[in-house]
Design a protein around this motif. Structure first.
Motif, mmCIF file in Angstrom:
data_model
loop_
_atom_site.group_PDB
_atom_site.id
_atom_site.type_symbol
_atom_site.label_atom_id
_atom_site.label_comp_id
_atom_site.label_asym_id
_atom_site.label_seq_id
_atom_site.Cartn_x
_atom_site.Cartn_y
_atom_site.Cartn_z
ATOM 1 N N THR A 134 0.841 -1.195 0.000
ATOM 2 C CA THR A 134 0.000 0.000 0.000
ATOM 3 C C THR A 134 0.877 1.245 0.000
ATOM 4 N N ASN A 136 0.340 5.190 0.862
ATOM 5 C CA ASN A 136 -0.541 6.221 1.406
ATOM 6 C C ASN A 136 0.059 7.605 1.210
ATOM 7 N N THR A 149 -3.362 0.452 -3.308
ATOM 8 C CA THR A 149 -2.491 -0.710 -3.331
ATOM 9 C C THR A 149 -1.815 -0.820 -4.698
ATOM 10 N N SER A 192 -4.942 -2.182 9.972
ATOM 11 C CA SER A 192 -5.783 -2.773 8.924
ATOM 12 C C SER A 192 -7.222 -3.017 9.370
ATOM 13 N N PHE A 196 -10.797 -0.118 4.253
ATOM 14 C CA PHE A 196 -9.908 0.557 3.317
ATOM 15 C C PHE A 196 -10.657 0.880 2.037
ATOM 16 N N GLU A 198 -9.981 2.412 -1.660
ATOM 17 C CA GLU A 198 -8.967 2.828 -2.622
ATOM 18 C C GLU A 198 -9.229 4.246 -3.133
ATOM 19 N N LEU A 208 -6.775 2.520 8.634
ATOM 20 C CA LEU A 208 -6.970 2.676 7.196
ATOM 21 C C LEU A 208 -5.665 2.609 6.407
ATOM 22 N N GLN A 209 -4.587 2.213 7.038
ATOM 23 C CA GLN A 209 -3.286 2.303 6.383
ATOM 24 C C GLN A 209 -2.963 1.150 5.445
ATOM 25 N N GLY A 211 -4.150 -1.768 2.701
ATOM 26 C CA GLY A 211 -5.181 -2.206 1.778
ATOM 27 C C GLY A 211 -5.479 -3.693 1.895
#
Length: 361
Positions: A134, A136, A149, A192, A196, A198, A208-209, A211
Motif C-alpha cells: 500500500t 498512502n 495498493t 488494517s 480501506f 482505494e 486505514l493504512q 489495503g
C-alpha cells in the motif's frame, strides 16, 4: 532571399522540477550504503526513512545498490532484504518506508481549494516474488489520507497511481512537513482494522493504512523489495522520470542532512579559544539548510584536534551551539580542552570521525 519560418519542435516533459520527490532515483546516500533495521527508525538513502511500530521479530537490511532498471538514468535503487521473518504479527507492528515533503513545494496542487489538482505518483519496483503493498499519501497539515495498493512482480515494473484531487484542507506554504508518502510493507490489525477505500481522501485513522489482500514483507527471509524512480507530479499523467545530475541532487539533499566526510577532509574549520577551557569553530554548510541543525558527533579519544601555537590539543567530541543558524553552524568543546584564550588554529578531524548536521522534516 526567401525566408522560411521554422517552427520550434514540440518538447515533452519540459517542466523543470516537476518531481516533488527529492532523491527519488536513490542516487545520494550520505549516511552510507548499507543499513540494518532493528527496533527503531532509520534513514537509508537520503530523504527516505524506515519506520517500525511495536517491537517486531522481523529484521531487514537496506542497501543502496546499482541494480536499477536503467531507463531515465535510473541505475541505482534502494533494496530491502528480510533477514529475520515474523509470521506472528502483533496488532501494533508496522513497517513503513516514507519520504516527507515541505508544504512550500506542494502549492501547485492547490489542495484544499475548488481548483485542486490530482496527484500522480510513479515509481519502479520489483521483488523476488509476487507481492502487494500500500502507498498512502498523508496530509500532515490536515490529518487526511488517501491510499492505494500496488502489485510487485519479479521484474522491474513502472507503477502509476493517480490520486484524486482533494478540495478539503490546504497545504501550509512553509518549510515544514506537509505531505508524507508512506509505503506500508507490513502491519498488524491496528493498521488494517478499518474499511480501506482505494483512492479516497478521508480523515486519518490508523486502521486505514493497509489495503486489502496485502503482503507482509516479513513473511519470509526470501522476501526482497527494490524501488527507485519515485516521482510525484501535478495532474493525472505520469511523465518520464525527471533525472537530475548528481551534484544537483546532492545539494537538494544537503538542505536536510549534511555529513562532513572526514575520510576526505581533515581540516574542516578555523577554531579559537574563547576561554582557556572552551573552544569554538564555525562550519559553513554547502547549502542553506531547511532549519537550525542538530549535530551528531564522534565521542572517542581525540576525535578532533586544534593545531595552534605549535601544538595540538585533542578533543573527544563536539557539540553544537544554540547560536547556529541556517547557513552555518557553531560547534564547541568545553569539557576536555585546555589552552590559551585568544589562540586560534586549524580544526582537524581524525579519519572517520563523525560530524553530521540534520534539519530533517
Amino acid at each position: 532571399m526567401t525566408q522560411t519560418k521554422v517552427e520550434a519542435p514540440f518538447v515533452e516533459n519540459n517542466a523543470n522540477f516537476r518531481n516533488k520527490v527529492i532523491n527519488g532515483d536513490m542516487q545520494v546516500s550520505q549516511r552510507g550504503t548499507s543499513f540494518s533495521l532493528a527496533t527503531s527508525a532509520i534513514f537509508t538513502t537520503d530523504r527516505f526513512q524506515l519506520n517500525v511500530g511495536a517491537t517486531s521479530a522481523g529484521r531487514l537490511t537496506a542497501t543502496q545498490t546499482a541494480d536499477g532498471p536503467g531507463v531515465f538514468g535510473l541505475t541505482k535503487c534502494l533494496k530491502l532484504d528480510c533477514t529475520t521473518a515474523d509470521t506472528s504479527i502483533a496488532a501494533g507492528e508496522v513497517l513503513q518506508l516514507q519520504t516527507k515533503i515541505e508544504g512550500q513545494h506542494l502549492q501547485e496542487f492547490h489542495k484544499g481549494t475548488s481548483g485542486a489538482k490530482k496527484m500522480t505518483v510513479s515509481f519502479y519496483v520489483k521483488g523476488d516474488q509476487a507481492a502487494k503493498y500500500t502507498l498512502n499519501l498523508f496530509d500532515n497539515d490536515n490529518a487526511r489520507m488517501n491510499g492505494q495498493t500496488f502489485d510487485v512482480t519479479t521484474s522491474w515494473t513502472r507503477v502509476t497511481l493517480v490520486y484524486n484531487a482533494d478540495t478539503t484542507g490546504a497545504f501550509d506554504n512553509d518549510a515544514n512537513n506537509s505531505l508524507q508518502m508512506i509505503f506500508v510493507l507490513h502491519g498488524g490489525t491496528t493498521y488494517s482494522s478499518g474499511t480501506f477505500a482505494e483512492n479516497t481522501w478521508a480523515s486519518y485513522a490508523n486502521g486505514l493504512q493497509i489495503g486489502d489482500s496485502t503482503t507482509s514483507f516479513f513473511d519470509s527471509t526470501d522476501r526482497e523489495f527494490f524501488i527507485t524512480g519515485l516521482q510525484l507530479e501535478v495532474g493525472d499523467q505520469a511523465t518520464d522520470f525527471e533525472f537530475l545530475p548528481r551534484d544537483v541532487q546532492l545539494q537538494r539533499c544537503q538542505r536536510y542532512f549534511y555529513k562532513l566526510d572526514t575520510a576526505d577532509v581533515t581540516y574542516f574549520a578555523i577554531g579559537y579559544y574563547y576561554t582557556s577551557g572552551a573552544i569554538y569553530a564555525f562550519i559553513n554548510y554547502p547549502v542553506t539548510m531547511r532549519a537550525e541543525a542538530t549535530l551528531t558527533s564522534s565521542n572517542s579519544s581525540e576525535s578532533f584536534i586544534i593545531y595552534r601555537a605549535g601544538a595540538g590539543d585533542g578533543m573527544d567530541d563536539l557539540a553544537i551551539s544554540g547560536s547556529t543558524n541556517t547557513q552555518s553552524g557553531m560547534v564547541y568543546n568545553s569539557s576536555d580542552i585546555s589552552g590559551t584564550a585568544g589562540h586560534a588554529g586549524g580544526m582537524y578531524a581524525a579519519q572517520n570521525a563523525i560530524l553530521e548536521f540534520s534539519a530533517e522534516l
